[in-house]
Design an enzyme around this catalytic site. Structure first.
Site, PDB file in Angstrom:
ATOM      1  CG  ASN A  85      -2.008  11.494   2.800  1.00 49.49           C
ATOM      2  OD1 ASN A  85      -1.511  10.592   2.107  1.00 49.49           O
ATOM      3  ND2 ASN A  85      -1.626  11.703   4.048  1.00 49.49           N
ATOM      4  CG  ASP A 138      -3.075   8.059  -1.323  1.00 46.41           C
ATOM      5  OD1 ASP A 138      -2.885   8.552  -0.198  1.00 46.41           O
ATOM      6  OD2 ASP A 138      -2.821   6.871  -1.601  1.00 46.41           O
ATOM      7  NE  ARG A 172       0.235   1.436   3.389  1.00 45.55           N
ATOM      8  CZ  ARG A 172       1.173   2.325   3.604  1.00 45.55           C
ATOM      9  NH1 ARG A 172       2.449   1.951   3.669  1.00 45.55           N
ATOM     10  NH2 ARG A 172       0.914   3.584   3.754  1.00 45.55           N
ATOM     11  N   GLY A 173       0.225   2.402  -0.102  1.00 47.65           N
ATOM     12  CA  GLY A 173       0.984   3.635  -0.291  1.00 47.65           C
ATOM     13  C   GLY A 173       1.026   3.896  -1.786  1.00 47.65           C
ATOM     14  CD  GLN A 204      -2.985   2.564   6.977  1.00 46.52           C
ATOM     15  OE1 GLN A 204      -3.509   2.969   8.010  1.00 46.52           O
ATOM     16  NE2 GLN A 204      -3.671   2.342   5.881  1.00 46.52           N
TER      17      GLN A 204
HETATM   18  O1  MRU Z   1      -4.487   3.202   2.449  1.00 47.07           O
HETATM   19  P1  MRU Z   1      -3.010   3.405   2.284  1.00 47.07           P
HETATM   20  O2  MRU Z   1      -2.206   2.830   3.402  1.00 47.07           O
HETATM   21  O3  MRU Z   1      -2.522   2.962   0.927  1.00 47.07           O
HETATM   22  O4  MRU Z   1      -2.831   4.985   2.340  1.00 47.07           O
HETATM   23  C1  MRU Z   1      -1.542   5.512   2.168  1.00 47.07           C
HETATM   24  C2  MRU Z   1      -1.459   6.970   2.331  1.00 47.07           C
HETATM   25  O5  MRU Z   1      -2.442   7.659   2.522  1.00 47.07           O
HETATM   26  C3  MRU Z   1      -0.091   7.576   2.150  1.00 47.07           C
HETATM   27  O6  MRU Z   1       0.058   8.678   2.965  1.00 47.07           O
HETATM   28  C4  MRU Z   1       0.062   8.004   0.680  1.00 47.07           C
HETATM   29  O7  MRU Z   1      -0.203   6.934  -0.172  1.00 47.07           O
HETATM   30  C5  MRU Z   1       1.401   8.546   0.401  1.00 47.07           C
HETATM   31  S1  MRU Z   1       2.576   7.254   0.273  1.00 47.07           S
HETATM   32  C6  MRU Z   1       4.100   7.873  -0.047  1.00 47.07           C
END
Ligand code: MRU
Length: 354
Positions: free
Chosen positions: A251, A241, A48-49, A200
């Site tokens: 985000n 995101d 994820r991310g 997270q």
């Molecule tokens: O649901 P996730 O864990 O994928 O969400 C991730 C985020 O919101 C991060 O802050 C974002 O993707 C930036 S990653 C460098």
């Protein structure tokens, strides 16, 4: 640390990744040798991310190519188009996913048009996927270098969710900035929002910072305002995101609330992200699709309990992201430099061509 890597095997290849749902208690590697396993890994947040999702999707296309039984290149391209649709349906918010898929498919179409033979076609697609991954690592290093200059000596930095090595190919965006400031010899301390509902921050950011020896303190999401009121936060750095043309940045859910708090306390709120996260086709954050996830993530206090933390049948809403309006963002740190308002002009001017 590498979040994911391509492994050659006699029958094609596989995508190896750290299963992030098992961290911090176990470091388990997950081998994805088929499209279904890889798509499930993205959907279930094993990887994820935003940038990491893009890298995984690119390698997913290479995976399908490497294992395809199609005899001709046109047959292979048809299979890749179907795989692209499966991967595109995994998560809607991070634009890096669609950016990476588009780049892979454009390469496939160009190779097809050039009449490249089958073996060279598969090889070239694999090279493209690896290049996307290596490129992300390099972009994050540059983000770190530019962003570190914004961090004062002795800063207490608040971050939300995980925008670290695990969220990218391996260096991080928001945590890349913090890591680069730390490596440059600045004394920094990080307030880590736990980041409900999937933690997270608590599970991944605290773990990464601990591994790096960067001082950090874990807080629950509802503590940030109190810390700011006490003067214990100097700036906020988060990832994104998807960033719209006007600089609005989606985000992890809760980011908007942190930005409002930072604004109220006159603290700089920085967003760190590569241009693969910028979507100039969207006018504002209100156009960004916001993922809604399974209600059990809220009801079961994910990762902690099997007993529901709420009455059975209660109505639940579980949006995974929120857009932060650009007037709350002091700067967007990208691989090409630090971008300041007015974002509609400055983002478009800084966007790499082609
Ligand atoms: O649901 P996730 O864990 O994928 O969400 C991730 C985020 O919101 C991060 O802050 C974002 O993707 C930036 S990653 C460098």
């Amino acid at each position: 640390m590498r979040t994911l890597e391509w492994i050659d095997t006699p029958d094609g290849g596989l995508v190896r990744m750290v299963d992030q749902t098992r961290l911090p208690n176990e470091t388990i590697m997950l081998d994805c040798a088929d499209l279904g396993t890889l798509a499930e890994a993205i959907r279930k947040l094993r990887i994820r991310g935003a940038p990491a999702i893009g890298c995984a999707a690119a390698q997913g296309i290479a995976l399908v190519a490497s294992r395809s039984r199609a005899e001709s290149v046109p047959g292979l391209v048809a299979e890749l188009q179907a795989a692209r649709d499966v991967l595109a349906a995994t998560r809607p918010t991070a634009v890096n996913l669609f950016w990476a898929l588009e780049r892979m498919m454009a390469r496939a179409e160009a190779l097809l048009a050039a009449g490249v033979e089958r073996k060279a076609f598969v090889q070239a697609l694999l090279q493209e996927a690896v290049a996307i991954t290596e490129d992300d690592l390099e972009r994050c290093r540059r983000i770190g270098k530019h962003g570190a200059e914004l961090i004062p000596e002795g800063a207490n930095i608040l971050t939300h969710c995980n925008a670290g090595a695990l969220a990218t190919a391996g260096y991080g965006t928001a945590l890349g900035v913090i890591r680069a400031a730390h490596d440059a010899g600045k004394r920094v301390h990080v307030w880590v929002d736990e980041t409900r509902p999937l933690l997270q921050g608590a599970r991944l950011t605290a773990w990464e910072l601990q591994q790096e020896g960067i001082p950090c303190t874990l807080i629950t999401d509802n503590m940030a305002g109190y810390l700011m009121q006490q003067g214990k936060v100097d700036c906020v750095v988060v990832g994104a995101d998807r960033i719209a043309a006007n600089g609005d940045a989606a985000n992890k859910i809760g980011t908007y609330a942190v930005a409002v708090l930072a604004h109220h306390h006159s603290l700089p709120f920085y967003v760190a992200a590569p241009f693969s996260t910028v979507d100039l086709a969207l006018a504002s954050g209100q156009d960004i699709p916001i993922e809604e996830r399974d209600h059990d993530e809220v009801a079961l206090l994910a990762h902690l309990a099997t007993q529901p933390a709420c009455p059975a049948g209660v109505s639940i809403y579980n949006p995974a992201f929120d857009p932060t309006p650009s007037d709350l963002i002091a700067a967007i740190v990208t691989e090409v430099g630090v971008i300041r308002p007015p974002y509609r002009e400055t983002l478009a001017a800084a966007a790499p061509r082609g």
